[in-house]
Design a protein around this motif. Structure first.
Motif, PDB file in Angstrom:
ATOM      1  N   PRO A   1       0.837  -1.211   0.000  1.00 26.53           N
ATOM      2  CA  PRO A   1       0.000   0.000   0.000  1.00 26.53           C
ATOM      3  C   PRO A   1       0.869   1.257   0.000  1.00 26.53           C
ATOM      4  N   ASP A   2       0.671   2.086  -1.001  1.00 21.29           N
ATOM      5  CA  ASP A   2       1.473   3.309  -1.120  1.00 21.29           C
ATOM      6  C   ASP A   2       0.760   4.253  -2.072  1.00 21.29           C
ATOM      7  N   LEU A   3       1.013   5.543  -1.888  1.00 23.66           N
ATOM      8  CA  LEU A   3       0.409   6.533  -2.773  1.00 23.66           C
ATOM      9  C   LEU A   3       0.951   6.433  -4.193  1.00 23.66           C
ATOM     10  N   ALA A   4       2.194   5.959  -4.345  1.00 22.82           N
ATOM     11  CA  ALA A   4       2.815   5.858  -5.676  1.00 22.82           C
ATOM     12  C   ALA A   4       2.324   4.587  -6.356  1.00 22.82           C
ATOM     13  N   ASP A   5       1.200   4.684  -7.030  1.00 25.66           N
ATOM     14  CA  ASP A   5       0.584   3.521  -7.655  1.00 25.66           C
ATOM     15  C   ASP A   5       1.422   3.014  -8.828  1.00 25.66           C
ATOM     16  N   ASN A   6       1.711   1.699  -8.836  1.00 22.02           N
ATOM     17  CA  ASN A   6       2.440   1.028  -9.920  1.00 22.02           C
ATOM     18  C   ASN A   6       3.872   1.535 -10.083  1.00 22.02           C
ATOM     19  N   VAL A   7       4.424   2.120  -9.040  1.00 24.06           N
ATOM     20  CA  VAL A   7       5.790   2.634  -9.060  1.00 24.06           C
ATOM     21  C   VAL A   7       6.662   1.736  -8.184  1.00 24.06           C
ATOM     22  N   VAL A   8       7.891   1.444  -8.653  1.00 21.48           N
ATOM     23  CA  VAL A   8       8.800   0.567  -7.911  1.00 21.48           C
ATOM     24  C   VAL A   8       9.250   1.248  -6.620  1.00 21.48           C
ATOM     25  N   LEU A   9       9.015   0.575  -5.496  1.00 19.79           N
ATOM     26  CA  LEU A   9       9.415   1.101  -4.188  1.00 19.79           C
ATOM     27  C   LEU A   9      10.764   0.541  -3.748  1.00 19.79           C
ATOM     28  N   GLU A  10      11.027  -0.718  -4.092  1.00 20.59           N
ATOM     29  CA  GLU A  10      12.316  -1.341  -3.791  1.00 20.59           C
ATOM     30  C   GLU A  10      12.477  -2.563  -4.680  1.00 20.59           C
ATOM     31  N   TYR A  11      13.704  -3.071  -4.752  1.00 16.11           N
ATOM     32  CA  TYR A  11      13.963  -4.242  -5.593  1.00 16.11           C
ATOM     33  C   TYR A  11      15.062  -5.082  -4.959  1.00 16.11           C
ATOM     34  N   SER A  12      15.036  -6.390  -5.242  1.00 16.48           N
ATOM     35  CA  SER A  12      15.947  -7.309  -4.567  1.00 16.48           C
ATOM     36  C   SER A  12      16.284  -8.491  -5.463  1.00 16.48           C
TER      37      SER A  12
ATOM     38  N   GLY B   1      21.257 -12.043 -16.678  1.00 14.71           N
ATOM     39  CA  GLY B   1      20.070 -12.883 -16.800  1.00 14.71           C
ATOM     40  C   GLY B   1      19.302 -13.037 -15.503  1.00 14.71           C
ATOM     41  N   ALA B   2      19.812 -12.444 -14.407  1.00 19.68           N
ATOM     42  CA  ALA B   2      19.131 -12.565 -13.113  1.00 19.68           C
ATOM     43  C   ALA B   2      17.741 -11.937 -13.181  1.00 19.68           C
ATOM     44  N   GLN B   3      16.812 -12.533 -12.447  1.00 25.89           N
ATOM     45  CA  GLN B   3      15.447 -12.015 -12.361  1.00 25.89           C
ATOM     46  C   GLN B   3      15.329 -11.188 -11.079  1.00 25.89           C
ATOM     47  N   ILE B   4      15.075  -9.913 -11.245  1.00 22.79           N
ATOM     48  CA  ILE B   4      15.040  -8.980 -10.124  1.00 22.79           C
ATOM     49  C   ILE B   4      13.605  -8.873  -9.600  1.00 22.79           C
ATOM     50  N   ASN B   5      13.441  -9.136  -8.315  1.00 29.14           N
ATOM     51  CA  ASN B   5      12.128  -9.030  -7.684  1.00 29.14           C
ATOM     52  C   ASN B   5      11.857  -7.577  -7.305  1.00 29.14           C
ATOM     53  N   VAL B   6      10.643  -7.122  -7.538  1.00 24.69           N
ATOM     54  CA  VAL B   6      10.313  -5.723  -7.271  1.00 24.69           C
ATOM     55  C   VAL B   6       9.073  -5.623  -6.393  1.00 24.69           C
ATOM     56  N   VAL B   7       9.033  -4.540  -5.629  1.00 28.36           N
ATOM     57  CA  VAL B   7       7.851  -4.185  -4.841  1.00 28.36           C
ATOM     58  C   VAL B   7       7.330  -2.876  -5.403  1.00 28.36           C
ATOM     59  N   ILE B   8       6.058  -2.863  -5.792  1.00 26.44           N
ATOM     60  CA  ILE B   8       5.471  -1.650  -6.359  1.00 26.44           C
ATOM     61  C   ILE B   8       4.326  -1.173  -5.472  1.00 26.44           C
ATOM     62  N   GLY B   9       4.001   0.109  -5.606  1.00 30.86           N
ATOM     63  CA  GLY B   9       2.871   0.660  -4.868  1.00 30.86           C
ATOM     64  C   GLY B   9       1.563   0.089  -5.380  1.00 30.86           C
ATOM     65  N   SER B  10       0.624  -0.124  -4.464  1.00 27.97           N
ATOM     66  CA  SER B  10      -0.672  -0.685  -4.841  1.00 27.97           C
ATOM     67  C   SER B  10      -1.633   0.431  -5.230  1.00 27.97           C
ATOM     68  N   ASN B  11      -2.887   0.082  -5.383  1.00 25.52           N
ATOM     69  CA  ASN B  11      -3.904   1.058  -5.784  1.00 25.52           C
ATOM     70  C   ASN B  11      -4.406   1.901  -4.621  1.00 25.52           C
ATOM     71  N   TYR B  12      -3.631   1.901  -3.542  1.00 22.50           N
ATOM     72  CA  TYR B  12      -4.054   2.657  -2.366  1.00 22.50           C
ATOM     73  C   TYR B  12      -4.324   4.119  -2.711  1.00 22.50           C
ATOM     74  N   GLY B  13      -3.504   4.664  -3.603  1.00 21.36           N
ATOM     75  CA  GLY B  13      -3.647   6.083  -3.931  1.00 21.36           C
ATOM     76  C   GLY B  13      -4.495   6.339  -5.150  1.00 21.36           C
ATOM     77  N   SER B  14      -5.147   5.309  -5.696  1.00 21.39           N
ATOM     78  CA  SER B  14      -5.931   5.483  -6.913  1.00 21.39           C
ATOM     79  C   SER B  14      -7.039   6.508  -6.698  1.00 21.39           C
ATOM     80  N   GLY B  15      -7.115   7.446  -7.603  1.00 23.25           N
ATOM     81  CA  GLY B  15      -8.141   8.475  -7.518  1.00 23.25           C
ATOM     82  C   GLY B  15      -7.738   9.670  -6.675  1.00 23.25           C
TER      83      GLY B  15
END
Length: 272
Positions: free
Chosen positions: A146-157, A172-186
């Motif tokens: 949950p974050d105001l930044a919808d669909n924006v990468v917050l961190e990666y690992s 070729g490594a697959q980077i895991n990402v955490v993105i903001g949810s729709n909490y800030g939608s609208g």
């Protein structure tokens, strides 16, 4: 002298000359049609088998069974192929070559090379994916927070280790990402004034307002003292105007396009 001239025009001389000519012709035929073909294997040819994507040991055995020699010339890395498989060969498959010809192989490396991770924090998921692919990396798992930044990468690992720009991971490594949810939608946020800021300063400011970076347009015709600074933005920061959280702002910057912005849509204003 008279006898010599008489001999040169005699029948015996012409018979001798004809005999020497026949001997020369016979020698020519023996050399070019019997000796040389047996020495150079003239007329013999083999079709080079296709060993692409075969394991090294199997490829080597197949080529040797066909009467060809094998040499590993180089190595490369492809994450979609098994280690030590053939990624290219020369001569290419189905080429006609003489027996005992050497075939050069390029094998897939056992260990992938290390590459540096680009900065993807604050970028949309699409932009982050594009940036990672430009460095021969990929997107792994995508989780939300949950974050105001919808669909924006917050961190990666990678493999549980949080990453920062410049750290190295295998190609070729697959980077895991955490993105903001729709909490800030609208929800809306003020548009910050980015004029006069550098690219890095503008990105950090947009993050504070939970906004992303859109297109970046570089103009090489600006005044030298303003090089590298934002001279325009779209939308502009007008009183009372706002954007929905997670939306992007396009930046117009004086100067030449830098190399470190892979994955961002970049345009360059050309001289007229």
């Amino acid at each position: 002298m008279k006898n010599m001239l008489k001999y040169f025009i005699s029948k015996e001389f012409f018979i001798t000359l004809l005999g020497l000519g026949l001997l020369g012709l016979l020698a020519y035929l023996l050399i070019f049609f019997i000796f040389l073909p047996s020495y150079t294997r003239h007329g013999e040819a083999l079709l080079v088998p296709d060993v692409y994507e075969l394991p090294w040991e199997e490829a080597q055995n197949i080529l040797k069974q066909k009467g060809l020699r094998v040499e590993v010339r180089d190595s490369a890395y492809y994450d979609d192929l098994e280690p030590l498989t053939v990624v290219s060969q020369y001569p290419v498959a189905l080429s006609r070559v003489k027996p005992n010809r050497k075939v050069y192989l390029t094998l897939n490396k056992r260990v992938p090379p290390m590459v540096k991770v680009p900065d993807i924090e604050g970028f949309t998921l699409y932009q982050a994916k594009s940036r990672l692919e430009s460095w021969k990396l990929g997107i792994g798992t995508v989780s939300t927070r949950p974050d105001l930044a919808d669909n924006v990468v917050l961190e990666y690992s990678y493999k549980g280790r949080r990453l920062s720009p410049g750290q190295e991971v295998p190609q070729g490594a697959q980077i895991n990402v955490v993105i903001g949810s729709n909490y800030g939608s609208g929800r809306s946020t003020e548009i910050p004034n980015l004029i006069g800021l550098t690219y890095e300063e503008a990105v950090n400011t947009l993050r504070q307002y939970h906004l992303g970076v859109g297109s970046v347009i570089y103009n090489p015709n600006g005044p030298p003292e303003e090089e590298g600074k934002v001279y325009n933005q779209n939308p502009r920061a007008l009183p009372g105007d706002s954007l929905q959280v997670g939306q992007s702002v396009n930046l117009f910057i004086y100067g030449k396009e830098p190399e470190q912005l892979e994955g961002v849509e970049i345009e360059v204003i050309k001289n007229n």
